[in-house]
Scaffold this active site. Structure first.
Site, PDB file in Angstrom:
ATOM      1  CG  ASP A   1       3.969  -6.999   0.394  1.00  0.00           C
ATOM      2  OD1 ASP A   1       3.670  -7.536  -0.687  1.00  0.00           O
ATOM      3  OD2 ASP A   1       3.896  -7.583   1.493  1.00  0.00           O
TER       4      ASP A   1
ATOM      5  CD  GLU B   1       5.492 -10.836  -3.250  1.00  0.00           C
ATOM      6  OE1 GLU B   1       5.328 -12.021  -2.874  1.00  0.00           O
ATOM      7  OE2 GLU B   1       4.622 -10.194  -3.872  1.00  0.00           O
TER       8      GLU B   1
ATOM      9  CG  ASP C   1       6.886 -14.771   0.182  1.00  0.00           C
ATOM     10  OD1 ASP C   1       5.816 -14.814   0.809  1.00  0.00           O
ATOM     11  OD2 ASP C   1       7.228 -13.801  -0.521  1.00  0.00           O
TER      12      ASP C   1
END
Ligand code: AMP
Length: 524
Positions: free
Chosen positions: A8, A171, A194
């Site tokens: 990430d 993501e 997110d």
């Protein structure tokens, strides 16, 4: 075969994960940190630092400390977002040869993929140290709303870092994969909200026996936790100016301290109702040094930042409409990204969806975990996982009169391929110029230019006669490819899309060589 890692690559922090005994784990650094600041710096002694070490010296070395590279990657220098950053960031931002963005640290110019590569190298090093084996392959996540240039630039960063990027995944989709690991085999419709340090994404997905299908996605790649910090900073600057008459907004070192203090207070206010901001010797005048000492309440923070959260809610509303759904059709809301720890965000999301968000996933780690799950699915022969993602932005071409004609509408499942027949506008015309764009505006110029190419070698004929079939593909990484064929001669057209803000292959190769030297240095 070695392990494939999931990374990430965050605006503020990055996290790396891998499968261990069939379960995804977050890989801690030797010092025990589970996330690493996405910060790079060159010290006065010309030493390169990444992660915690780089962040720690930011206050004393603000000009050479590069943070939030993800907000700049794959953007054109002339874009409004970069103009804004040029004014507020403590390091210098300049224009590269492709209207791309370059940053200066330690007197040297770096492209954004190079900066991100430094972070990736650090994540790779952490993984190798823990796994005790060499790592060469990775799945890297990007915000769902990243356009092709931003995705391509992230992939370049992977290449520069010596990693084979097996897949770029979104993501929120990664977060859904990780969530799906916990709640196996239940059919439901979820929303992933997110909000990270620099970007906001919302995705609606349908989960069913091993199938993860994204229905719609939207976001803003320039909206995140940093905007909360800026809101607090502006307030501090104003208060300080009101009480002392001193304007701190031109003092880079003071701004760096204010930014740190603002973020710290913001995070504290997620747990307590009041935070004290105390910055001694922040400035001085003829009467001596001046200190900033101020109490910030949760209410005041909410007042300063409510409009930012409202922007995200508006995007949620549009996404649900796009998906042709109703708020009550959503079974579960999952919060991802550090900024969702804020009580204001949680409250506004709860009020909007009319339900308590799911608390079972770790907002800082869930995206990396999902990336590792996807990495395993891509490399294992037996897999029960099917991921169907969508393209976040419409892909099309510029047409006569400055208009934009979409060929692949947003929220279309990828990979996808669409063709379009082009012809000539004049007799004996042998070349046609095609501009490929991504975005939602009717006007070509308001969308992101991905590249342009010349269809050449068209046989001489009356206008409108030649038929050239041009195919636009979006692969599973969300990356665009274009190819063309003359329908009469069946000859493939040679076309080269010149990226508008990326790097050339040669540049990427050269940067990769330099990064290898750095990796050696790091190991020594
Ligand atoms: P991410 O990009 O997901 O790492 O998120 C980073 C953002 O989350 C930064 O803007 C942080 O300031 C913010 N953040 C981290 N922890 C908290 C917290 N406890 N409360 C509010 N914001 C936080």
């Amino acid at each position: 075969m070695g392990k494939v890692i999931g990374i990430d690559l965050g605006t503020t922090n990055s996290c790396v994960s891998a499968m261990d005994d069939g379960r995804p784990i977050v890989i801690p650094s030797k010092a025990g940190y589970r996330t690493t600041p996405s910060v790079f710096a060159v010290t006065e002694k010309d030493k390169k630092l990444v992660g915690h070490l780089a962040k720690r010296q930011a206050i004393t070395n603000p000009k050479n400390t590069i943070y939030s590279a993800k907000r700049l990657i794959g953007r054109r220098f002339s874009s409004p977002e970069v103009k804004k950053a040029t004014k507020t960031y403590s390091y210098q931002i300049t224009k590269g040869p492709h209207d791309d963005v370059r940053v200066i640290s330690g007197g040297k110019e770096y492209s954004l993929p190079e900066i991100s590569a430094m972070i990736l190298l650090e994540m790779k090093r952490i993984a190798e140290e823990y796994l005790r084996e060499k790592v060469t392959e990775a799945v890297i996540t990007v915000p769902a709303y990243f356009n092709d240039n931003q995705r391509q630039a992230t992939k370049d960063a992977g290449i520069v870092a010596g990693l084979e990027v097996l897949r770029i995944i979104n993501e929120p989709t990664a977060a859904a994969l990780a969530y799906g690991m916990i709640k196996k085999r239940r059919e439901e419709r979820i929303a992933v909200y997110d909000l990270g340090g620099g970007t906001f994404d919302i995705s609606i997905l349908e989960l069913g026996a091993g199938v993860f299908e994204v229905i719609s996605t939207a976001g803003d790649t320039y909206l995140g936790g940093e905007d909360f910090d800026t809101g607090i900073m502006d307030y501090l600057v104003e208060e300080f100016s009101g009480s002392t008459g001193i304007n701190l907004s031109d003092d880079r070192m003071a701004l760096q301290r204010l930014s740190d203090a603002a973020e710290k207070a913001k995070c504290e206010l997620s747990a307590v109702k009041e935070a004290q901001i105390n910055l001694p010797f922040i400035a001085s005048d003829t009467r001596g040094p001046k200190h900033l000492d101020l109490r910030l309440t949760r209410e005041k923070l909410a007042e300063l930042t409510k409009d930012i959260v409202e922007r995200t809610i508006k995007i949620c509303e549009e996404t649900i409409q796009q998906a042709k759904l109703n708020k009550k059709d959503i079974n579960e809301v999952i919060l991802v990204g550090g900024q969702t720890r804020s009580p204001l965000v949680q409250e506004m999301v709860r009020n909007f969806f009319g339900k308590q968000p799911h608390k079972g996933v770790h907002p800082d780690e869930v995206v990396a975990i999902g990336a590792a799950v996807q990495a395993a699915a891509l490399t294992e022969e037996k897999t029960e996982l099917l991921l169907l993602d969508v393209t976040p932005l419409s892909l099309g071409i510029a047409t006569h009169g400055g208009f934009f004609t979409p060929l692949i509408e947003r929220n279309t499942t990828v990979p996808v391929r669409k063709s379009h027949i082009f012809t000539t506008a004049r007799d004996d015309q042998t070349t046609v110029k095609i501009r490929v764009l991504q975005g939602e505006s009717d006007r070509a110029d308001d969308n992101e230019l991905l590249g342009e190419f010349m269809l050449s070698g068209i046989r001489k004929a009356k206008k409108g006669e030649p038929e050239i079939d041009v195919s636009f593909d979006i692969n599973a990484d969300g990356i665009v490819n274009v190819s063309a064929k003359d329908l009469e001669t069946k000859k493939e057209q040679s076309i080269t899309v010149t990226a508008s803000s990326g790097l050339t292959e040669d540049e990427v190769r050269q940067m990769a060589e330099e990064a290898q030297m750095y990796e050696l240095e790091l190991k020594q």
